[in-house]
Design a protein around this motif. Structure first.
Motif: not given
Ligand SMILES: *Cc1c(COP(=O)(O)O)cnc(C)c1O
Length: 461
Positions: A5-7, A10, A18, A24, A26, A28-30, A318
């Motif tokens: 995850s970008t954050r 997760a 994914a 995600a 949290d 975020g994005l995968y 991202r």
């Protein structure tokens, strides 16, 4: 190959997880933990290959053991079989060193088909294997929704709900969403703009009870599978102009930063790309961000290129993740600030982005002028989004071949094209009866509880 995850908060997932998860846990994005690279020889070997062959080479390293090679090849073949052009993504020449990459030969006449048709194949295979049933909810400024409906209509184990901003999509876009007769297709016209639709979708994903209750899956451009499928045409077009032995540049009409981000991934994989040019319409938050280092939301002003009328550009997260060297906490903090209006990118991250992206904007008048001029002087009738692209590309033409992405067919936006050029582009014959078909749509308020209830009722039927 694992996805993170970008954050940073997760669990890491496989490609299949994914893809099925979308956002995600949290928020975020995968993204892939590492971006695989192709050798110069592998890229050189693509010369003269079919789109499908190139697609396999480019995407294979990302999917791990989710599908066997044979399964994956068959999915790619089925995904693009319904396109109206054998080359899938043909290049045409506009000027001595300027080329147009036509991404509008899919079933809904916009580039979203490249990803969505493949996602449809991959979801179907994964669901058949697991025996699960899912609910897909998508938010659209017009093209994602029609592409998703086209990819999932009639599938047994999927219900597809599409939220689009009422009154803010073109008639062709709307009809492509409201005329499919399959009972698993649900078009929802929501009061508000695209950012409201996108925020509603995020709320649904962030509501764990709802998300798990309806087995929610997302196909918005936050879905990694979408980005991945779009990496392919950067390779196919660059190779046909001489890559890897010659550099090329790309100009990309941008809204949610998905398509241009796919170009960034292509470059990370080893494709020799000189400039990646972000082209925005008057809703120019991405251009302003790249100029100033501050990402500051303003209102959305409806334009003649509605698929780019956006202020919250999901996939930019991202790019930030890579700009911050993979520091998920830093990305998370910026996204928190965004809720209260905006954020300032740190000096190092800003420099990273400046080194990798350039940008420009086209006003409404410049967009219309480009449609008119490119018909008169270059023999090409452009959709308004592609016109934004060529206008911005003109500031970046030079010794390196420039490829501008034509993201939709002009017939998808006939009124704007007609107003600018005096020519009303006809629909391709295979969909000429679109204006005669009956429409089926539900008008909804921008109200989470009401929409959640409606979805639960519909899937219980
Ligand atoms: C979606 C879309 C865009 C913007 O693409 P992003 O990936 O959101 O940047 C541009 N043009 C058309 C026609 C589109 O449908």
């Amino acid at each position: 190959m694992r996805y993170i995850s970008t954050r940073g908060g997760a669990p890491a997932l496989t490609f299949e997880q994914a893809m099925m998860t979308g956002l995600a846990t949290d928020g975020g994005l995968y993204v892939p933990e590492t971006v695989p690279t192709l050798t110069t020889d592998q890229i050189a070997a693509m010369a003269g290959q079919s789109y499908e062959q190139i697609a396999f080479t480019v995407m294979r390293p990302f999917i791990g053991d989710t599908f066997t090679d044979d399964e994956f090849r068959a999915m790619i073949d089925r995904a693009y079989a319904g396109f109206g052009h054998d080359a899938r993504a043909p290049l045409v020449q506009l000027a001595p060193n300027h080329f147009l990459l036509e991404l509008f030969h899919g079933p809904t006449l916009a580039f979203k088909d490249f990803a969505m048709q493949l996602i449809g194949q991959m979801f179907q295979a994964a669901l058949t294997r697991s025996g699960e049933r899912i609910t897909i909810v998508g938010a659209t400024s017009g093209d994602t929704g029609s592409a998703a409906i086209e990819a999932f209509r009639g599938l047994d184990n999927v219900d597809v709900f599409i939220l689009f901003p009422h009154g803010r999509v073109s008639e062709v876009q709307r009809r492509q969403m409201t005329t499919p007769v399959e009972s698993n297709v649900h078009a929802l016209a929501m009061d508000g703009d695209f950012d409201d639709c996108q925020a509603m979708l995020k709320d649904m994903f962030n509501d764990t009870a709802f998300r798990d209750g309806v087995r929610l899956a997302g196909v918005n451009s936050i879905n990694w599978g979408r980005v991945l499928a779009q990496v392919v045409y950067y390779f196919s077009s660059a190779v046909s102009l001489g890559a890897p032995h010659r550099e090329v540049s790309f100009t990309v009409p941008t809204g949610n930063f998905g398509d241009i981000f796919a170009g960034y991934i292509a470059k990370q994989m080893g494709l020799p790309i000189k400039d990646l040019v972000v082209a925005t319409n008057q809703n120019d938050i991405l251009h302003r961000t790249l100029e100033t280092g501050s990402y500051t939301k303003e209102g959305v002003t409806p334009s003649i290129s509605p698929s780019m009328d956006i202020q919250v550009s999901s996939n930019f997260e991202r790019a930030l993740f890579y700009a911050y060297g993979g520091d998920g906490a830093a990305v998370g903090a910026q996204m928190d600030d965004l809720k209260s209006g905006g954020f300032k990118i740190s000096q190092g991250a800003y420099q990273y982005l400046r080194d990798r992206f350039v940008s420009g904007r086209a006003s409404e008048e410049e967009t219309s002028d480009a449609i008119k001029t490119y018909l008169a002087k270059h023999g090409e009738l452009l959709c308004p989004h592609s016109a934004v692209g060529v206008h911005v590309a003109e500031d970046h033409l030079g010794a390196t071949p420039m490829i501008t992405l034509a993201t939709a067919h002009p017939a998808k936006f006939p009124d704007a094209v007609n107003a600018a050029s005096g020519v009303k582009p006809p629909l391709p014959p295979r969909m000429a009866d679109l204006y005669d078909r009956d429409e089926r749509v539900t008008r909804v308020a921008c109200d989470f509880d009401a929409i959640a209830t409606l979805i639960k009722e519909r899937i219980a039927l």
